[in-house]
Design an enzyme around this catalytic site. Structure first.
Site, PDB file in Angstrom:
ATOM      1  N   HIS A 466      20.032 -48.562 -18.501  1.00 33.55           N
ATOM      2  CA  HIS A 466      20.462 -49.957 -18.408  1.00 33.55           C
ATOM      3  C   HIS A 466      19.395 -50.771 -17.689  1.00 33.55           C
ATOM      4  O   HIS A 466      19.268 -50.712 -16.471  1.00 33.55           O
ATOM      5  CB  HIS A 466      21.815 -50.013 -17.663  1.00 33.55           C
ATOM      6  CG  HIS A 466      22.369 -51.394 -17.542  1.00 33.55           C
ATOM      7  ND1 HIS A 466      23.155 -51.789 -16.488  1.00 33.55           N
ATOM      8  CD2 HIS A 466      22.260 -52.473 -18.343  1.00 33.55           C
ATOM      9  CE1 HIS A 466      23.491 -53.057 -16.648  1.00 33.55           C
ATOM     10  NE2 HIS A 466      22.966 -53.488 -17.758  1.00 33.55           N
ATOM     11  N   LEU A 477      16.353 -50.110 -12.768  1.00 33.64           N
ATOM     12  CA  LEU A 477      16.850 -49.443 -13.971  1.00 33.64           C
ATOM     13  C   LEU A 477      18.006 -48.542 -13.521  1.00 33.64           C
ATOM     14  O   LEU A 477      17.872 -47.759 -12.585  1.00 33.64           O
ATOM     15  CB  LEU A 477      15.763 -48.590 -14.621  1.00 33.64           C
ATOM     16  CG  LEU A 477      16.241 -47.656 -15.742  1.00 33.64           C
ATOM     17  CD1 LEU A 477      16.723 -48.447 -16.954  1.00 33.64           C
ATOM     18  CD2 LEU A 477      15.131 -46.698 -16.167  1.00 33.64           C
ATOM     19  N   GLU A 478      19.140 -48.708 -14.221  1.00 39.59           N
ATOM     20  CA  GLU A 478      20.300 -47.881 -13.927  1.00 39.59           C
ATOM     21  C   GLU A 478      20.351 -46.810 -15.014  1.00 39.59           C
ATOM     22  O   GLU A 478      20.520 -47.140 -16.191  1.00 39.59           O
ATOM     23  CB  GLU A 478      21.533 -48.792 -13.998  1.00 39.59           C
ATOM     24  CG  GLU A 478      22.722 -48.377 -13.221  1.00 39.59           C
ATOM     25  CD  GLU A 478      23.844 -49.434 -13.285  1.00 39.59           C
ATOM     26  OE1 GLU A 478      24.774 -49.332 -12.497  1.00 39.59           O
ATOM     27  OE2 GLU A 478      23.813 -50.358 -14.133  1.00 39.59           O
ATOM     28  N   VAL A 479      20.177 -45.555 -14.639  1.00 42.23           N
ATOM     29  CA  VAL A 479      20.285 -44.465 -15.612  1.00 42.23           C
ATOM     30  C   VAL A 479      21.718 -43.936 -15.523  1.00 42.23           C
ATOM     31  O   VAL A 479      22.218 -43.654 -14.428  1.00 42.23           O
ATOM     32  CB  VAL A 479      19.258 -43.351 -15.318  1.00 42.23           C
ATOM     33  CG1 VAL A 479      19.608 -42.075 -16.076  1.00 42.23           C
ATOM     34  CG2 VAL A 479      17.858 -43.818 -15.710  1.00 42.23           C
TER      35      VAL A 479
END
Ligand code: NAI
Length: 733
Positions: A466, A477-479
């Site tokens: 994301h 960045l959201e993993v």
């Protein structure tokens, strides 16, 4: 023949080597560390080397270099600074540092700093205390004062020395922004006597040092009397009237940009103003006092905390099992060349990763390629990127409207429209057209990754990545991992994100993941306040005053009112009444208001906004749409500003704690970083978990319970908070 005159048994951070040409080579090389920092024994080490240099009659001059291949000195050791708990101890440390650099600056034998790599903070200050500086022309070589970003100021007279060399404006600019100075700029400002290729750096610096020892003047723009003399004269020389204007403007700008919440910029101004008005000595006392207060204060502690967290995240693979390693990624496929897809392609090629960009048709592909090219061209125009480098980067990018060229892709990131059926379709296509082991990463902003992976033939290869908009600017960045995502796949997504220049947190799958989920109740609460008679701009102003970059209703317009209306019921479905929005959002959508994207939202856009002049203007017709009276000139908000702030912020913090309690986050650290870097939570408060610690769990719980009494079930304290309040626990030690 060379001779090293280090006398101690254990290796020292600074050593002197007497060379046959009469130049002492002073090497700064902290043992066992990858980069040089100023540690507690720095002053004593430097004094010893200065003694040796003075005592040795063979040596006429010296050159100061770093023993690390790619860095000069990165600044003070932050662990050392963090260990300073009293203002007195901090002041003493600064004063000892002043004495150490005085010694260097006062040496009769000229010392020239030969700088390759970053000379930051204390490293820049050491260089400034030398008689002259020669810089390598490498891209790695930069000078700067990043202290302000950590809530500190340069404490070793660097601001004054820079002002003496380059003028007050340059010192103010670099002190207040923390930005780097390139070798070219340094040359122009008179900070660097020369800029040369790295292989001849030490030779040129040695020749300069010897020439200075013979009494030569520096061949740089400004003539240079001995440093301390110059500091004194320059301070008096300047025109007092002009000075007053400079400082008045700078103070106004600082006040506007910090809202008085960050003390460091004001103190930087104090130092430079005292220097300009009263001279070097007076400014040193102000500097020592200010540094001591800042370094022991809360704001710096939180900013340093954020810095440590990002450093730790750089080393974190994103999975707890240390035996898991990421796969190598040589090529990335990106599906969807729209706003996000083009942004993801850009950050990839910019960091040397080949990209195949796919969209539905040639025109859409061309639009995406154009977007990437424009971003690169803007940098070329600003001279931040060479034409050749731009071409090299662009050579890594190709476009397609089918899956040709996708077989070499190690990871495919999809950024097609937000539609589950479409995501399923492209997933099936990828599984059919790409390699067996290809990783499928979705950039969905709201669909649970598990729902996308439900149709996968190889769900272990499906993960969420994301990104935030605009991708090239937003650092987070959201993993997102599902229960079935393979750890190796998670580690690969994390490693890829880091290569793309992102700070990466790993969160567990669920509606809203982490960032969108905590934003939901925060924005809802603003909508509730609106229905209770608060004004649109009153709410936004209150939250900006609290420290957010924009208010929640401005954000609603930016995110898209239609998007919020779509996500709202999904959130309620997943989390119940806590997420219940008022009817506001629906009414706005029914009135055709989507926010900025269609120039129709809570605020005015386009021609209507222009007519009213600068700044943002509420679209007053919005109140009628909501069945509310238009706030008149004498409008008084129904609640004090603190109440407006508390209601929005505590929803946000409480939801972050819900997430952590449910295992969505791997740590409070990740929760703080996600909120600060992804959503703009005020950095000076450190993040929602730091903020909870500052308030104390019991106080926070008490405030939420009081709100629950007044406003009902929308306020349900996170079970984790209740537990922490009972056990008097904190998130950070
Ligand atoms: P966009 O509308 O700008 O781009 C979507 C692109 O996908 C269009 O170019 C479209 O032609 C293309 N597309 C549609 N079907 C396709 C297919 N079968 N194959 C290849 N390409 C196809 O949308 P945007 O804003 O870039 O969003 C994309 C995704 O990123 C969505 O899932 C969205 O939720 C997510 N996202 C958006 C953010 C934002 O702020 N816009 C932030 C984070 C995630």
């Amino acid at each position: 023949m060379t001779q090293t005159t280090t006398t101690a048994d254990s290796p020292r951070a600074i050593r002197l080597e007497a060379r046959p040409d009469g130049v002492g080579l002073v090497t700064f090389d902290v043992p066992g560390a990858s980069q040089n920092t100023l540690r507690p024994d720095f002053g004593a080490d430097l004094a010893r080397v200065c003694d040796e240099l003075e005592r040795n009659p063979e040596l006429r001059a010296a050159v100061l270099v770093s023993g690390k291949p790619d860095g000069f000195v990165a600044g003070a050791d932050l662990d050392m600074l963090k260990g300073l708990t009293s203002v007195d101890a901090a002041r003493q440390m600064v004063e000892a540092g002043h004495r150490a650099l005085d010694r260097l600056a006062g040496l009769a034998k000229p010392v020239v700093a030969a700088i390759h790599g970053a000379a930051l903070g204390g490293g820049f200050e050491i260089a400034l205390a030398c008689r002259a500086r020669v810089l390598s022309s490498s891209k790695k070589t930069v000078l700067g004062f990043p202290e302000v970003r950590l809530g500190l100021l340069p404490g070793l007279n660097g601001l004054q020395r820079l002002a003496a060399l380059a003028g007050l404006q340059v010192a103010l600019d670099h002190g207040l922004t923390g930005k780097n100075m390139s070798p070219d700029k340094a040359r122009r400002f008179g900070v660097a006597a020369d800029v040369v290729p790295e292989p001849i750096l030490v030779r040129v610096a040695s020749e300069l040092a010897l020439a200075l020892a013979e009494g030569a003047a520096l061949s740089q723009p400004r003539k240079s009397p001995p440093p301390v003399e110059r500091l004194k004269t320059l301070a008096l020389e300047k025109n007092p009237l002009g000075r007053r204007v400079v400082f008045r403007q700078a103070r106004a700008a600082v006040k506007k940009s910090t809202g008085g919440r960050y003390p460091a910029p004001g103190r930087i101004l104090d130092v430079l103003e005292t220097f300009a008005k009263k001279g070097f000595e007076a400014s040193r006392a102000v500097e020592a006092e200010a540094f001591a207060e800042l370094v022991t204060g809360d704001v710096s502690a939180r900013l340093v905390g954020i810095f440590f967290a990002t450093t730790a995240l750089k080393k974190d693979t994103g999975v707890d099992d240390p035996s898991v390693a990421p796969r190598e990624v040589r090529k990335v496929g990106v599906l969807g060349a729209g706003l996000m897809g083009a942004g993801i392609a850009y950050v990839s090629i910019d960091n040397g990763i080949a990209v195949r960009l796919k969209d539905r048709d040639a025109a859409s592909v061309a639009r995406g390629l154009r977007q990437v090219t424009t971003l690169l061209d803007e940098r070329v125009k600003k001279k931040r990127l060479g034409q050749g480098e731009r071409d090299q980067k662009l050579a890594l990018l190709s476009g397609t409207s089918d899956y040709s060229g996708m077989r070499q892709a190690d990871v495919v990131v999809e950024a097609v429209f937000e539609d589950l059926a479409l995501k399923h379709r492209v997933l099936a296509e990828v599984e059919a057209s790409c390699r067996e082991d290809v990783i499928f990463a979705s950039n969905t902003s709201s669909l649970p990754i598990g729902q996308i992976a439900a149709r996968a033939r190889r769900p272990e290869n499906v993960v969420g990545m994301h990104y935030f908009s605009p991708v090239h600017k937003m650092p987070l960045l959201e993993v997102i991992t599902t229960e079935r995502t393979a750890p190796e796949v998670v580690a690969t997504a994390v490693a890829l994100g880091k290569r793309q220049g992102k700070t990466v947190i790993v969160v567990r799958d669920g509606v809203g993941f982490y960032t969108s989920r905590i934003l939901g109740p925060y924005m809802n609460e603003a909508a509730w306040l609106l229905t209770e008679g608060c004004s649109v701009d009153g709410i936004d102003r209150a939250l900006v005053a609290w420290g957010w970059p924009v208010g929640p209703l401005t954000l609603l317009d930016e995110v898209g009112i239609d998007v919020a209306a779509h996500v709202g019921p999904i959130m309620v479905g997943a989390f119940g009444e806590r997420m219940q929005p008022p009817a506001t959002v629906q009414k706005l959508v029914e009135d055709g208001r989507k926010g900025r994207k269609n120039d129709k939202g809570l605020y005015l856009y386009g021609a209507a906004a222009k007519e009213l002049g600068r700044g943002k203007h509420v679209d007053a017709t919005v109140y009628g749409v909501l069945g509310l009276p238009v706030p008149g000139r004498r409008h008084k908000e129904p609640y004090p500003v603190e109440e407006i702030q508390r209601r929005c912020v505590l929803q946000f913090v409480n939801e972050a704690l819900h997430c952590h309690g449910e295992g969505v986050l791997r740590s409070a650290r990740d929760g703080d970083i996600g909120a600060v870097f992804g959503l703009g939570f005020p950095p000076f408060l450190g993040g929602p978990f730091r903020y909870a610690d500052t308030l104390g769990a019991a106080t926070l719980l008490g405030q939420i319970e009081a709100l629950a009494e007044r406003h009902g079930k929308r306020w349900s304290p996170a079970p984790l908070l209740v537990e922490m309040a009972k056990g008097h626990r904190r998130f950070y030690g």
